[in-house]
Design an enzyme around this catalytic site. Structure first.
Site, PDB file in Angstrom:
ATOM      1  N   ASP A  46      -0.946  -5.915   6.436  1.00 10.25           N
ATOM      2  CA  ASP A  46      -1.940  -5.174   6.451  1.00 10.25           C
ATOM      3  C   ASP A  46      -1.814  -4.140   8.001  1.00 10.25           C
ATOM      4  OD1 ASP A  46      -5.036  -4.186   6.916  1.00 10.25           O
ATOM      5  OD2 ASP A  46      -5.117  -5.484   8.766  1.00 10.25           O
ATOM      6  N   TYR A  47      -2.359  -3.078   8.063  1.00  9.43           N
ATOM      7  CA  TYR A  47      -2.193  -2.283   9.155  1.00  9.43           C
ATOM      8  C   TYR A  47      -2.959  -2.557  10.396  1.00  9.43           C
ATOM      9  CZ  TYR A  47      -0.710   1.926  11.925  1.00  9.43           C
ATOM     10  OH  TYR A  47      -0.025   2.311  13.137  1.00  9.43           O
ATOM     11  N   ASP A  48      -4.129  -1.889  10.497  1.00  8.51           N
ATOM     12  CA  ASP A  48      -5.059  -1.984  11.760  1.00  8.51           C
ATOM     13  C   ASP A  48      -5.376  -3.601  11.953  1.00  8.51           C
ATOM     14  OD1 ASP A  48      -5.728   1.078  12.294  1.00  8.51           O
ATOM     15  OD2 ASP A  48      -5.856   0.714  10.273  1.00  8.51           O
ATOM     16  N   ASP A 229      -5.779  -9.241   9.292  1.00 10.79           N
ATOM     17  CA  ASP A 229      -6.738  -9.710  10.483  1.00 10.79           C
ATOM     18  C   ASP A 229      -8.271  -9.702  10.157  1.00 10.79           C
ATOM     19  OD1 ASP A 229      -6.820  -6.778  10.271  1.00 10.79           O
ATOM     20  OD2 ASP A 229      -7.874  -7.045  12.303  1.00 10.79           O
TER      21      ASP A 229
END
Length: 275
Positions: A46-48, A229
């Site tokens: 995942d990124y953000d 997250d």
């Protein structure tokens, strides 16, 4: 309700008593050992909130040079494939990561690009006929909620309220969800709650699709590592086979096997794979 929802609620009840705990260093070291010695490895990122901190506006979260170098190094690792699995749009992921030798998944699994230079494909049937009505509803709430904003992607649309007062934002998000649920009750769409964001996407779109695609290969990876997250990452975690390793980043409730404190800890953990 998603198949993992009941387990998620039970995890929420369990963690509410003692609060979430970061996985001990010794346990993380053991997990790193498994990952380093895997015959083949897939890394789902995942990124953000996972690789970069959550910021007030999505545009502020562009990857820094150190992160790009880290991802490129992971992609060069023998017998390793890297997949960026994000809620971001195709255009943003292509701009930020298009030159890296990794797979890209946009809008929580709606679109994917298998490798650098390849064509984007849809993982689900995409129809946007519903979007103008949903946008109109979100615009009404945006006018009534100073600080909120709409992010329209190619096949999904999100209402962000990170810059709204916490309690008022939660109240408005709840009211918006109710309004959208009524409006969309006969439409095959899902309303997804994230970190101070409410998103509407086509039903069937899911980060679990990334895991399913990997497992469908003639020779699937021997170990899949997934890091995230947010609630949408729980779909990815629960789709992992028994050999998979799931890591939640941050304090929110999760069904993941392990937990890291923040995005800096994520980068440190991933760097451990390059030793």
């Amino acid at each position: 309700m998603h198949h993992w929802a009941n387990d998620f609620v039970r995890a929420l009840e369990a963690e509410s008593e003692s609060g979430p705990r970061v996985t001990p260093e010794a346990t993380l070291t053991e997990a790193l050992g498994r990952l380093r010695t895997a015959a083949s490895l897939a890394i789902l990122l995942d990124y953000d909130g996972t690789l970069v901190p959550i910021v007030n506006t999505p545009e502020q979260a562009a990857p820094d040079a150190d992160l790009l170098d880290l991802i490129a190094a992971l992609a060069r690792r023998p017998r390793t494939v890297v997949q960026m699995v994000s809620g971001r749009s195709r255009e943003t992921l292509e701009t930020w990561f298009g030159e890296l030798s990794i797979g890209l998944w946009a809008e929580h699994g709606i679109w994917f690009r298998a490798a650098a230079g390849s064509t984007w494909e849809s993982a689900v049937d995409v129809s946007c006929a519903w979007m103008p009505d949903v946008r109109a509803t979100m615009e009404r709430f945006t006018l009534a909620t100073p600080g909120s904003r709409i992010e329209e992607k190619t096949s999904s649309i999100a209402w962000h309220y990170r810059q709204v007062g916490r309690e008022f934002g939660r109240l408005q998000a709840r009211e918006l969800r109710i309004a959208l649920s009524r409006e969309l009750r006969d439409v095959p769409l899902d309303i997804i709650e994230g970190k101070r964001v409410l998103e509407v996407r086509p039903r069937g779109a899911s980060k679990a699709a990334v895991v399913q695609r990997l497992l469908s290969h003639e020779t699937p990876p021997s170990v899949i590592l997934a890091l995230g997250d947010d609630r949408t990452d729980e779909e990815m975690f629960t789709a992992l086979p028994p050999t998979g390793i799931s890591i939640h980043v941050g304090p929110a409730v999760s069904l993941a096997m392990h937990r890291l404190r923040d995005s800096a800890a994520t980068r440190a953990f991933l760097s451990g794979l390059l030793v």
